[in-house]
Design a protein around this motif. Sequence first.
Motif, PDB file in Angstrom:
ATOM      1  N   LEU A  75       0.811  -1.214   0.000  1.00 35.83           N
ATOM      2  CA  LEU A  75       0.000   0.000   0.000  1.00 35.83           C
ATOM      3  C   LEU A  75       0.848   1.268   0.000  1.00 35.83           C
ATOM      4  N   THR A  76       2.141   1.130   0.238  1.00 30.29           N
ATOM      5  CA  THR A  76       2.998   2.304   0.232  1.00 30.29           C
ATOM      6  C   THR A  76       3.702   2.467  -1.102  1.00 30.29           C
ATOM      7  N   VAL A  77       4.199   1.362  -1.624  1.00 30.04           N
ATOM      8  CA  VAL A  77       5.049   1.434  -2.807  1.00 30.04           C
ATOM      9  C   VAL A  77       4.334   0.993  -4.081  1.00 30.04           C
ATOM     10  N   VAL A  78       3.639  -0.145  -4.027  1.00 30.61           N
ATOM     11  CA  VAL A  78       3.031  -0.675  -5.254  1.00 30.61           C
ATOM     12  C   VAL A  78       1.782   0.128  -5.626  1.00 30.61           C
ATOM     13  N   VAL A  79       0.853   0.250  -4.678  1.00 33.64           N
ATOM     14  CA  VAL A  79      -0.329   1.090  -4.879  1.00 33.64           C
ATOM     15  C   VAL A  79      -0.259   2.175  -3.808  1.00 33.64           C
ATOM     16  N   PRO A  80       0.173   3.387  -4.160  1.00 30.07           N
ATOM     17  CA  PRO A  80       0.603   4.358  -3.148  1.00 30.07           C
ATOM     18  C   PRO A  80      -0.534   5.038  -2.383  1.00 30.07           C
ATOM     19  N   ILE A  81      -1.319   4.225  -1.654  1.00 27.99           N
ATOM     20  CA  ILE A  81      -2.442   4.766  -0.892  1.00 27.99           C
ATOM     21  C   ILE A  81      -1.949   5.439   0.388  1.00 27.99           C
ATOM     22  N   ALA A  82      -0.860   4.913   0.949  1.00 29.34           N
ATOM     23  CA  ALA A  82      -0.359   5.438   2.220  1.00 29.34           C
ATOM     24  C   ALA A  82      -0.082   6.928   2.110  1.00 29.34           C
ATOM     25  N   PHE A  83       0.582   7.330   1.019  1.00 29.15           N
ATOM     26  CA  PHE A  83       0.938   8.739   0.858  1.00 29.15           C
ATOM     27  C   PHE A  83      -0.271   9.596   0.513  1.00 29.15           C
ATOM     28  N   ALA A  84      -1.271   8.979  -0.095  1.00 30.44           N
ATOM     29  CA  ALA A  84      -2.428   9.756  -0.510  1.00 30.44           C
ATOM     30  C   ALA A  84      -3.385  10.007   0.647  1.00 30.44           C
ATOM     31  N   VAL A  85      -3.526   9.058   1.562  1.00 33.96           N
ATOM     32  CA  VAL A  85      -4.536   9.192   2.612  1.00 33.96           C
ATOM     33  C   VAL A  85      -3.935   9.223   4.013  1.00 33.96           C
ATOM     34  N   THR A  86      -3.157   8.199   4.353  1.00 32.29           N
ATOM     35  CA  THR A  86      -2.678   8.114   5.736  1.00 32.29           C
ATOM     36  C   THR A  86      -1.793   9.290   6.114  1.00 32.29           C
ATOM     37  N   VAL A  87      -0.810   9.612   5.255  1.00 34.30           N
ATOM     38  CA  VAL A  87       0.142  10.675   5.606  1.00 34.30           C
ATOM     39  C   VAL A  87      -0.552  12.038   5.762  1.00 34.30           C
ATOM     40  N   PRO A  88      -1.414  12.461   4.806  1.00 34.44           N
ATOM     41  CA  PRO A  88      -2.111  13.734   5.040  1.00 34.44           C
ATOM     42  C   PRO A  88      -2.927  13.732   6.328  1.00 34.44           C
ATOM     43  N   ALA A  89      -3.558  12.586   6.643  1.00 35.77           N
ATOM     44  CA  ALA A  89      -4.363  12.525   7.864  1.00 35.77           C
ATOM     45  C   ALA A  89      -3.482  12.653   9.099  1.00 35.77           C
ATOM     46  N   GLU A  90      -2.284  12.089   9.036  1.00 37.39           N
ATOM     47  CA  GLU A  90      -1.350  12.241  10.157  1.00 37.39           C
ATOM     48  C   GLU A  90      -0.899  13.694  10.284  1.00 37.39           C
ATOM     49  N   ALA A  91      -0.759  14.338   9.127  1.00 38.29           N
ATOM     50  CA  ALA A  91      -0.280  15.725   9.128  1.00 38.29           C
ATOM     51  C   ALA A  91      -1.261  16.645   9.837  1.00 38.29           C
ATOM     52  N   VAL A  92      -2.566  16.281   9.830  1.00 35.38           N
ATOM     53  CA  VAL A  92      -3.566  17.125  10.497  1.00 35.38           C
ATOM     54  C   VAL A  92      -3.205  17.311  11.960  1.00 35.38           C
ATOM     55  N   SER A  93      -2.728  16.250  12.591  1.00 32.56           N
ATOM     56  CA  SER A  93      -2.324  16.416  13.996  1.00 32.56           C
ATOM     57  C   SER A  93      -0.808  16.588  14.117  1.00 32.56           C
ATOM     58  N   GLY A  94      -0.183  16.945  13.009  1.00 34.44           N
ATOM     59  CA  GLY A  94       1.239  17.281  13.048  1.00 34.44           C
ATOM     60  C   GLY A  94       2.145  16.140  13.472  1.00 34.44           C
ATOM     61  N   ARG A  95       1.815  14.906  13.036  1.00 35.38           N
ATOM     62  CA  ARG A  95       2.600  13.770  13.485  1.00 35.38           C
ATOM     63  C   ARG A  95       3.552  13.231  12.413  1.00 35.38           C
ATOM     64  N   VAL A  96       3.691  13.996  11.313  1.00 32.07           N
ATOM     65  CA  VAL A  96       4.500  13.479  10.212  1.00 32.07           C
ATOM     66  C   VAL A  96       5.949  13.941  10.376  1.00 32.07           C
ATOM     67  N   SER A  97       6.865  13.003  10.305  1.00 29.38           N
ATOM     68  CA  SER A  97       8.274  13.336  10.477  1.00 29.38           C
ATOM     69  C   SER A  97       8.841  13.915   9.191  1.00 29.38           C
ATOM     70  N   GLY A  98       9.959  14.633   9.340  1.00 33.74           N
ATOM     71  CA  GLY A  98      10.621  15.206   8.176  1.00 33.74           C
ATOM     72  C   GLY A  98      11.014  14.135   7.178  1.00 33.74           C
ATOM     73  N   MET A  99      11.420  12.976   7.706  1.00 33.90           N
ATOM     74  CA  MET A  99      11.830  11.880   6.820  1.00 33.90           C
ATOM     75  C   MET A  99      10.692  11.441   5.908  1.00 33.90           C
ATOM     76  N   THR A 100       9.488  11.341   6.508  1.00 28.80           N
ATOM     77  CA  THR A 100       8.338  10.910   5.717  1.00 28.80           C
ATOM     78  C   THR A 100       8.071  11.912   4.597  1.00 28.80           C
ATOM     79  N   PHE A 101       8.159  13.212   4.955  1.00 31.50           N
ATOM     80  CA  PHE A 101       7.941  14.237   3.930  1.00 31.50           C
ATOM     81  C   PHE A 101       8.960  14.114   2.816  1.00 31.50           C
ATOM     82  N   LEU A 102      10.209  13.869   3.230  1.00 36.80           N
ATOM     83  CA  LEU A 102      11.275  13.737   2.245  1.00 36.80           C
ATOM     84  C   LEU A 102      10.986  12.541   1.325  1.00 36.80           C
TER      85      LEU A 102
END
Lengths: 262, 282
Positions: A206-233
Amino acid sequence: MVRAIRLLGVFLRIGLLGEAQYRANFVIQLLETGLGLVTALGTIWIVFSQTDTLGGWGPAELAALVGVYFIVYGGIQLVVAPSLQKFMEDIVSGNFDYTLTKPADAQLLSSLSEVRVWRVADVVLGICVLTAAIIRESMTVGWPQTLQFLLALALGSVIVYSFWIILATLAFWFIRIDNLLQIFWAMYTAGRWPVGIYPEWLKWTLTVVVPIAFAVTVPAEAVSGRVSGMTFLGAAALALFLALFSRWFWRQGIRRYSGASA
Amino acid sequence: MTMETATSPRSSRVHPRPWLAAYPAFFRISMLSNIQYRVAGAIWMIGMILEPLIYLTVWTTVADSQGGAVGGFTKGEFAAYYAFLLLVNHLTFTWVMHEFQYRVQYGSFSFALLRPVHPIHEDIAMNIAFKIVQLAVILPGILVLCVAFRPTFEPVGWSLALFVPVLALGFLIRFLFEWTLAMAAFWTTRVNALNQMYFSLQMFLSGRVAPIALLPLWVSDVAQHLPFYYAIGFPVEVALGRLSPEEAIKGVLLQLAWLAIMGAIIALVWKNAARRFTAVGS
């Protein structure tokens, strides 16, 4: 870029004019999306009647995730999916010839040419759920979180769009790729939950083959400011790579296209 | 085809139950076409396998955070529940609600109506054939689930034996239920919202989102009286041996009752519904 926005405006107007004849469809669409949302939120309610946290996510955060899920889903269904679906039909029928003769970039035209206006309902309801989740839990969402969220959403959109272009380009070789899209939609439903809870193999799919993680999970984490710089990179790197690769791949596909009667 | 059968000597021998005689033919046609489009069919199955996998992951995570068990289910028991759910959901699901819309809108119902057997028989035969072919995808799916989630399952003899007829009844309930609702397509072209409502209710009340024991009390009370549960969740729980003999018998009686109700509705409504169908160009 300006040109792209102007073109989108034109197609949006055409879509709106076409759909304005069927205004009742908007209500139906609202009803259907609403039911989908109620189902998603009801599921969360049942899960949290048994626990306080799901893999580190609280109820409000998970509701925010559902909101993001619907926003992204609506975005795909609004323009990208119908346009590229039409593009694939055009490859079969040979109508793609006409797209090529138009004085604008063929990839741009193909990914904007059909706008299903009423799908805005998904985006609007998604935003409502997201806002409600933020207000209800009185999460502190200041400028840093908002910016992080928008950045994550933008990167996610680029990733998903590039992914769709790659899938659609395959039509130049295989003609019928509806089945691949079917796989995408099946996988997309997994995005309704944080990908962190899945077993390793599914998480990576879900992260690499069908990139749903970056489309949904990461933005949702960003709402509460839980995304690390590495993930953004990582997201930025993947977005850049996919954007360039999909463009290159599209060019290869166009070169293969021989027209309907050639 | 019709010409040929009309002149063949066999046609003079009238079958006592013409609809029964049609089954092998429907079955053969569907079997062959499913084998022909095997890749498309296999891809459709991905969603079918993914859904229970997703909910199993969710409940495993919840069980983990609650010390290994929740609502009377351990992690291993959740795995067994969803392994059987995958099988039961596959064997009972139908696509008639989607298909009816096209049949009525594009007029392909004309052909089915001309045949001397009720169209539901063709649908049932097609459905069974599809599922037999697709078991080739579902069974490996169940295997993957078992390897990844390690179910704990202690078979209970009488319960496992009862599973087969209960599953057959569940299939018929779901089939007749969805066929009944699908007939709405004769009255309105906007059946999607209705379908969506049905699917939403089914997700919760059939045991797909969670075993109904985990639902809030009043919801699971309601669920135990509605047909959704008796098509999917009940067969699963019978297979697992989670029900007492009394509960199982009560469940079977409710299954039969719902079956009778659906059958009666179809018998009553079908004639009126079919009369509303107008083929363009007649």
